[in-house]
Structures are given as structure tokens and as C-alpha cells.
Design a protein around this motif. Structure first.
Motif, mmCIF file in Angstrom:
data_model
loop_
_atom_site.group_PDB
_atom_site.id
_atom_site.type_symbol
_atom_site.label_atom_id
_atom_site.label_comp_id
_atom_site.label_asym_id
_atom_site.label_seq_id
_atom_site.Cartn_x
_atom_site.Cartn_y
_atom_site.Cartn_z
ATOM 1 N N GLU A 1 0.821 -1.210 0.000
ATOM 2 C CA GLU A 1 0.000 0.000 0.000
ATOM 3 C C GLU A 1 0.856 1.262 0.000
ATOM 4 N N HIS A 2 2.098 1.149 0.462
ATOM 5 C CA HIS A 2 2.991 2.303 0.494
ATOM 6 C C HIS A 2 3.852 2.403 -0.765
ATOM 7 N N PHE A 3 4.359 1.256 -1.233
ATOM 8 C CA PHE A 3 5.249 1.285 -2.391
ATOM 9 C C PHE A 3 4.509 1.084 -3.715
ATOM 10 N N PHE A 4 3.352 0.394 -3.681
ATOM 11 C CA PHE A 4 2.587 0.156 -4.907
ATOM 12 C C PHE A 4 1.107 0.392 -4.635
ATOM 13 N N PRO A 5 0.716 1.650 -4.385
ATOM 14 C CA PRO A 5 -0.662 1.929 -3.964
ATOM 15 C C PRO A 5 -1.692 1.807 -5.079
ATOM 16 N N GLY B 1 -1.938 8.808 -8.818
ATOM 17 C CA GLY B 1 -1.080 9.368 -7.784
ATOM 18 C C GLY B 1 -0.539 10.726 -8.158
ATOM 19 N N ASP B 2 -0.443 11.601 -7.154
ATOM 20 C CA ASP B 2 0.194 12.903 -7.334
ATOM 21 C C ASP B 2 1.650 12.854 -6.871
ATOM 22 N N TYR B 3 1.867 12.209 -5.726
ATOM 23 C CA TYR B 3 3.193 12.141 -5.132
ATOM 24 C C TYR B 3 3.572 10.678 -4.899
ATOM 25 N N TYR B 4 4.866 10.420 -4.975
ATOM 26 C CA TYR B 4 5.353 9.084 -4.632
ATOM 27 C C TYR B 4 6.380 9.249 -3.511
ATOM 28 N N ALA C 1 22.871 7.307 -12.196
ATOM 29 C CA ALA C 1 21.925 7.047 -13.288
ATOM 30 C C ALA C 1 21.013 5.873 -12.949
ATOM 31 N N VAL C 2 21.572 4.814 -12.355
ATOM 32 C CA VAL C 2 20.789 3.632 -11.979
ATOM 33 C C VAL C 2 19.762 3.993 -10.908
ATOM 34 N N VAL C 3 20.181 4.797 -9.939
ATOM 35 C CA VAL C 3 19.276 5.188 -8.852
ATOM 36 C C VAL C 3 18.108 6.017 -9.385
ATOM 37 N N VAL C 4 18.399 6.995 -10.232
ATOM 38 C CA VAL C 4 17.336 7.845 -10.779
ATOM 39 C C VAL C 4 16.398 7.028 -11.658
ATOM 40 N N ALA C 5 16.970 6.165 -12.512
ATOM 41 C CA ALA C 5 16.134 5.306 -13.358
ATOM 42 C C ALA C 5 15.286 4.363 -12.502
ATOM 43 N N LEU D 1 10.127 2.501 -10.224
ATOM 44 C CA LEU D 1 9.269 2.229 -9.071
ATOM 45 C C LEU D 1 7.996 3.063 -9.136
ATOM 46 N N ARG D 2 8.172 4.327 -9.490
ATOM 47 C CA ARG D 2 7.029 5.232 -9.550
ATOM 48 C C ARG D 2 6.054 4.785 -10.640
#
Length: 535
Positions: A38-42, A46-49, A211-215, A220-221
Motif C-alpha cells: 500500500e505504500h510502495f505500490f498503492p 497518484g500525485d506524489y510518490y 543514473a541507476v538510482v534515478v532510473a 518504481l514510480r
């Protein structure tokens, strides 16, 4: 640590703020169960993640039952942690530049910890997003400075995960990336026993980690929502600007009008770093004179890009992060278009290169007693300003009276003051103020006029008011439906004996209940259902 805790001690006795804090607590109290998904894949729209901030509130519920003093203490400790991270980063800079000024890192961290402009982010529990995002960004900066000073690749790679932590708490943390790339590629880390090839390898590996972290964040989002309204609106803002009456009156192209608006806001934020007063929780307008400061900031960015040094990379990080607040001006996502809390993350990053730049060019001057006395005076004045502001935040009535006094045209601030007066037992003052406010289109606070109608038993007027807003409810549909159902209950009681009229009210109520049931399956609307003000 002692100074920061002492100055922010009044915050421990502050109540929940009526703007969002109480709504968040209401939602958490009524929420049952816990799942990671519910927190990571609600799902839903969505507006915010920001899964980490929601997890921190879940921790508050589990650990101390949403006790307000502990929630405020958690904010203060996060602020203190950020000041310590800034201190450690400044110590690294001290070592890199071989400065014999042990008080300089302390002065930088203390300036950040005691800066009056940061009081809003610390005092407002809902603004914990800014605090947690800053923790990640400052940790990332520390790792990059270790990499810069020693040439060790691992701290640079690990710093990318600091950025990941910050981004999962609040999106503006991602704006640290351009400044980080300046530090990695354009500045020149020490090459102690390192070949040019090894140095290039380090830059590539550290950049790849970022780059990996941002991607990974955007992946995830993308997986988290069925429809990402936050990204959609941001892209819309960047590609188009809606026409306005102001533009046609000024006979200027739309882009020029909004560019001028952004320059004014930029100048406003820049001034707040050096002179934060007057502090205001409800700023909605910016004076024309800030336009010139905004032009100066643009020239400063060009100069920093030309310099391409370590300090310019840190300064650019600050300015890029602060620029994220400009999106709120073009696409209102908050109750005020400009806010002091948006400077929280950027303020420490700006103070560091500013003070180091001054000291490096005038080291002998800053070794004098006069310099130490001057810094001590600035810190003492900052501590007094911050402590005084924390006192104002101790009471919702005092806070919103201050906001209305400084922003008399802010209807949302008047609405919050009315709620605070009613909560304080001053009902007649509160309802009179509510009655004087015209509805604020698109905001939940516009619906508080219904409370005035219901208090006066003007049920048909309340129902008509709600039905008008149900035509374009935005995110407030759940609240409108709940209040319509409650209003119809009063009408059913009033119409006792008129079976035909009662039947009509019952059929309406069943229809609204069915619509409400559909909404509760959407996490976004479930959150809104907890946002009950007065009714």
C-alpha cells in the motif's frame, strides 16, 4: 546539538497544525492494518510518490500512538541529524582546502540549524517530507566529498543511495543530480596514487550509480500507480502555460509573463537566505522589486557553470533544488504558491559554498577575533529569531492570526484561522469569519462554508452549495458526498410526515452512498475521506 534542541524546545509543546496535520492524524487513526504494497505500490492515480514519509507516520502510530509531542520531537531530531551531516560535509571541505579554521564547519552547521527560514519545515509535522529528503541529499553530498578528497570510488557510489532515500521522501531531492554531476565530472578530485585512467573509471562508476538510482526511482514510480498524475502535470507545466488576464492586459507573450513571475519568485527565495523576515506561513504574493534579485540569480548560475569548481558544484546543487519550488507557481499543488519550507534543503547547501568562498579568499581576516565575534553575533540573532518563531507556532490561533495579518488576501489562511478559533472555543468569531470568506474554488477549505449553513439549520442552502461543487469536485468528491449524506439526514428528519419528500431524499442518499463506496477503493480518495473539517 544542545543549542538546536534548546532553540526548538517550544515546538515540543505545539499542537497539531489545523492545516493538514490533523487530517493526516485522522487518516492514520481510522486506517486499519498495514501492508508494504500500500505504500510502495498503492495503485490508482497518484500525485506524489513518497513511501518513506508515509512509513515514518506509520512508525509514529506504532511507537507512540501519534502523540503530537513525540511527532514534533521526531522532526526536531531529523533537523539535528541534517545539521550534523552538514557539519561532517563541511569538515571534509575544511580538509580538502587545508584550512586551519576548526570553527568554520561548526559555524556552517549552526547557521543552518538556527536559520529562521527553516522553522516552518521543522514545526509543521506534515513538512517532514522536506526533512527526510534533506537527510538523503546531505548524506549524498558527504559521500561525494569523501570521493572527491580521497579518490575512493565506493563512497561516491554509495552516495547515490543517499539520493535514492531523499527522492523516496520528496521529489525535489532529484534536483541534486545536476550539481552532483558537476562535482563528479567538471571539478578535479585528488589523484593520490591514481592514474588518469583510474580517475576516469571512478567518474564513470559514480555517474552510473546515480543514473541507476534515478532510473530505478522512476521505474518504481511507474509501477506504483495506474496513472501518475504528478508526472503528467509536471510535463504539462513544462510544455504549456495556460493563458491569463494579466498577460493580455500587459500585452506580453505568455512566456514572458510567466518568466517574469518565476524571476520574482527566484529573487524572493534568494533574499530569504540572507534576510528571512518577515516569516509568513501563508505567502501568496511577491513584490515586483524581487525581479532584479531574480536576474542576479540567473547571472550567478551562469558564472557558477563557467567556474566549474567544487564549490560552484555545491552552490549549483542548492540553486537547482530551490528551482523545484518554481513548479508550484506554474501548477499550484499547495495552498501557497511560495513557501519558506521549500528552502529547507537548499539553505544548507548554499551556506556551505558561500562561507567557504568568503574564507578561502580572506583566510587571515577570518582568523581574527573580530570575525569570530561577528559570526557569534549572527548565530545569536538567528537563534533569537528562530526561538521567537517557534513560540508563534505553539498555538494555531496565534500562527494563523500572524498569517492573516501578513497576507490579508489569503482566503485559505482566514479559513484556517476560523477553524483554529472554533477549536479554541471562540465559535462565534470563527463562524463569523467563515461566513465572510467567499468559497475558494478547488480547495477543500471552500466547503467549510457548509458548516455555517448547517449551524444555522439552513439545510437546503447547504445542499445546494454542495451540489454546485459536486459538478467539478476535483479531489474533494469523497468529502462532498459524505457531507451531502449528512445534510440529507437532517432534511429527512425535518420532512417527517411527508412520505414522498422523504422517499426522494432516501433515493438521493442511496445514490451518493454507492458513489462513495466506489471512491473508497481508490487510496487517493480514501485519504481524502479522512479529511473532515467541521461537519
Amino acid at each position: 546539538a544542545l543549542i538546536t534542541l534548546a532553540v526548538y524546545s517550544p515546538t515540543l509543546f505545539a499542537p497539531f497544525n489545523s492545516n493538514d496535520d490533523k487530517l493526516l492524524v485522522t487518516y492514520l487513526i481510522n486506517k486499519e492494518g498495514f501492508t508494504w504494497s500500500e505504500h510502495f505500490f498503492p495503485g490508482g492515480r497518484g500525485d506524489y510518490y513518497r513511501p518513506l514519509i508515509l512509513l515514518s507516520y506509520e512508525f509514529d502510530k506504532l511507537a507512540w500512538g501519534l502523540e503530537e509531542s513525540f511527532m514534533h520531537l521526531e522532526n526536531i531530531l531529523l533537523h539535528l541529524l541534517n545539521a550534523v551531516l552538514l557539519y561532517l560535509a563541511a569538515c571534509r571541505l575544511n580538509k580538502i582546502f587545508n584550512l586551519s579554521l576548526p570553527w568554520l564547519p561548526f559555524a556552517i552547521a549552526a547557521c543552518f540549524a538556527l536559520h529562521p527560514v527553516n522553522t516552518e519545515a521543522v514545526n509543521w509535522i506534515t513538512s517532514r517530507t522536506d526533512l527526510m529528503a534533506t537527510t538523503g541529499v546531505y548524506a549524498a553530498l558527504y559521500g561525494l566529498l569523501v570521493y572527491y578528497g580521497t579518490g575512493r570510488i565506493l563512497p561516491g557510489v554509495l552516495s547515490a543511495f543517499g539520493l535514492a532515500f531523499g527522492a523516496l521522501a520528496k521529489e525535489p531531492a532529484l534536483f541534486f543530480l545536476p550539481g552532483a554531476l558537476v562535482i563528479i565530472w567538471w571539478s578535479h578530485p585528488k589523484k593520490e596514487r591514481l592514474t588518469e585512467y583510474a580517475n576516469l573509471t571512478g567518474k564513470i562508476l559514480v555517474s552510473t550509480a546515480y543514473a541507476v538510482v534515478v532510473a530505478g526511482y522512476f521505474l518504481l514510480r511507474w509501477l506504483a500507480f495506474h496513472s501518475d498524475r504528478g508526472v503528467e502535470n509536471t510535463l504539462k507545466v513544462l510544455s504549456t502555460v495556460e493563458p491569463s488576464a494579466a498577460a493580455s492586459e500587459a500585452l506580453l507573450p505568455m512566456s514572458a509573463v510567466y518568466f517574469k513571475l518565476l524571476l520574482k519568485a527566484t529573487g524572493f527565495y534568494f533574499k530569504k537566505i540572507f534576510w528571512p523576515f518577515p516569516l509568513n506561513f501563508a505567502t501568496i504574493s511577491v513584490a515586483e522589486s524581487y525581479l532584479y534579485a531574480g536576474v542576479f540569480v540567473l547571472l550567478l548560475i551562469c558564472w557558477l557553470l563557467y567556474r566549474r569548481t567544487l564549490l560552484s558544484g555545491i552552490a549549483l546543487s542548492s540553486l537547482f533544488i530551490a528551482s523545484s519550488a518554481l513548479l508550484v507557481i506554474l501548477n499550484p499543488m499547495s495552498w501557497t504558491p511560495v513557501a519558506e519550507r521549500y528552502l529547507y534543503m537548499a539553505s544548507g547547501l548554499f551556506l556551505m559554498p558561500l562561507l567557504f568562498g568568503l574564507v578561502i579568499n580572506r583566510e587571515q581576516l577570518f582568523k581574527s577575533t573580530v570575525a569570530v565575534l561577528l559570526v557569534t553575533g549572527i548565530l545569536a540573532a538567528s537563534a533569537y529569531g528562530t526561538y521567537s518563531r517557534n513560540i508563534v507556532w505553539q498555538d494555531n490561533v496565534t500562527l494563523f492570526q500572524d498569517a492573516v495579518e501578513k497576507s490579508p488576501n489569503n482566503k485559505s489562511a482566514k479559513n484556517e484561522l476560523a477553524l483554529a478559533l472554533i477549536a479554541a472555543g471562540r465559535q462565534e468569531e470563527g463562524y463569523a469569519l467563515l461566513d465572510s470568506i467567499q468559497g475558494i474554488k478547488g480547495q477543500l477549505s471552500s466547503l467549510n462554508q457548509v458548516a455555517v449553513f448547517l449551524r444555522r439549520k439552513q439545510y437546503p442552502e447547504a445542499k445546494r452549495y454542495l451540489l454546485e461543487r459536486l459538478e467539478a469536485p476535483g479531489p474533494n468528491q469523497g468529502y462532498i458526498l459524505k457531507t451531502l449524506i449528512k445534510t440529507n439526514q437532517f432534511l429527512i428528519e425535518e420532512s417527517a410526515g411527508d412520505d414522498e419528500l422523504q422517499h426522494g431524499y432516501y433515493m438521493e442518499t442511496i445514490n451518493w452512498l454507492n458513489r462513495l463506496k466506489k471512491l473508497t477503493n481508490n487510496p487517493f480518495y480514501s485519504y481524502r475521506l479522512g479529511q473532515t473539517y467541521l461537519v
